[in-house]
Design a protein around this motif. Sequence first.
Motif, mmCIF file in Angstrom:
data_model
loop_
_atom_site.group_PDB
_atom_site.id
_atom_site.type_symbol
_atom_site.label_atom_id
_atom_site.label_comp_id
_atom_site.label_asym_id
_atom_site.label_seq_id
_atom_site.Cartn_x
_atom_site.Cartn_y
_atom_site.Cartn_z
ATOM 1 N N TRP A 61 -9.065 -2.355 0.123
ATOM 2 C CA TRP A 61 -8.700 -1.811 -0.941
ATOM 3 C C TRP A 61 -9.176 -0.276 -1.131
ATOM 4 C CZ3 TRP A 61 -10.422 -6.607 -4.403
ATOM 5 C CH2 TRP A 61 -9.426 -7.420 -4.312
ATOM 6 N N ASP A 65 -4.843 0.977 -5.226
ATOM 7 C CA ASP A 65 -4.409 -0.659 -5.293
ATOM 8 C C ASP A 65 -4.922 -0.931 -6.745
ATOM 9 O OD1 ASP A 65 -3.744 -1.726 -2.724
ATOM 10 O OD2 ASP A 65 -5.616 -0.824 -2.294
ATOM 11 N N GLN A 372 -3.773 -8.354 -3.527
ATOM 12 C CA GLN A 372 -3.511 -7.743 -4.688
ATOM 13 C C GLN A 372 -4.957 -7.992 -5.690
ATOM 14 O OE1 GLN A 372 0.289 -9.516 -6.051
ATOM 15 N NE2 GLN A 372 1.042 -8.725 -4.431
ATOM 16 N N THR A 373 -5.433 -6.988 -6.026
ATOM 17 C CA THR A 373 -6.362 -6.928 -7.094
ATOM 18 C C THR A 373 -6.000 -8.032 -8.496
ATOM 19 O OG1 THR A 373 -5.698 -5.095 -8.250
ATOM 20 C CG2 THR A 373 -7.302 -4.727 -6.486
#
Length: 430
Positions: A61, A65, A372-373
């Motif tokens: 990341w 992101d 994905q965060t």
Amino acid sequence: MPKTQKPLFSRPFLSALMIIIPAMVLLLNLTAPDTEYPAPEIRTWETASGIPVIWLNQYEWTTHDGLEMRVLFNHGYSSDAKLSLSESTFDLLLRDTLPLSTTHINERLNPLAANVSYKIQSNKSELSISIDNRPQLLKPSLDFLIDWLPAPTFKPRTFANWQNTHKTQSQRKAQLLDATYDAAPTSTTFYDSIQLDDIRNTYQTLTQKIDTIIIVGSLSNVEEMQLFTNTMTASFSAVNNTPHKQANTLPSLQKNAGEALVESYGSFAIAPLIQPKEWFSLQFWTTHFLQAINAENAANHIELHIEAAQSSPWVWWRIMHAPNVLQSAHSHKMPTEQYYSQSILEQLTVDEDQFNDSLEIFQQRTLLQATQTAWWANIASQVTQGDTKTLQNWINQYGIELSEFSLKIYEQQRNTFLQTNPLHEVQVHQ
């Protein structure tokens, strides 16, 4: 060149190929590396006011992101002194609650590429904050939160013009929750109109019942984030002892007088989510149930709510039914004294080929989402309840259990973890 009828390859050679090629394919499958699902690292700290903070980060990341933040409260609508008070408080919180401002919060955050939303369950609530993680936008967003969240301004004029759109559905939901978990309201003023002081007092209650703060994304300066969480929560308090309630063991049906079924609300209790395969099974069951309802000609609209990240988890739904004149002969016919959803739940069937196709898509989608965060923020808050030990176990196991997931495992989980009986239903007739 002389022509010949002699085959290019001899029969023994072709026979050998028929044995060797499948063996090579099998060997490649056995020796191929398993899919590696991303696994973020966990770091924790505690604010000066005693609130636990969980930070999730993946090496891959970057600031591009995005940064996700979740503020979890040990307060839900089952604790409301008045009907729909929690929903109303969060609704008004996202309006013009900055001093000397008539602009809604998300309109103010839009130039910073940030936004705020909320999610409310019966025992817990969540404020979800998405922030652009680039330094030139991150700091102004964090400064905004410091100016806003500790002391929002609930304005009389905004309240006077506000319409409580949550009340009707909240009443049916309260009926369902009471039937499922014996959670009848205890306040004698529960159905009284909400006043501005109720909103202000409820927000103060929320700030004194913080469970956890979850941060997901790359942090170029951890010390600055620790300073931010200290400053924002200086007047907040931590509470993490939401009691567990036992679910009722008998089904229930509540209905009013009338011939035509207009709406139906259904629910059942589920066990707390502990293993990833339970969450996977819940996702597949949700898809199958929604498909069955959508295929039902008598259903105009359906909402399905999964409130799993709390001590008393349950699933509930609302179905808006088509008028009788618009229903075909193939519509689901229900005797007057029966549950609408019961036969649909009992007849849910899964085709093995379709399940395997769906599973492959689900695995591929999860592999993408796990980078994905926002996905990890939701797993940490809505699946593992902000519990560090449960979250770490989830991170360690989810890739293995997803790779091994199958129709057999799903059916085992559906028959144990997803017990739709006892079913509770509230019907609205006219």
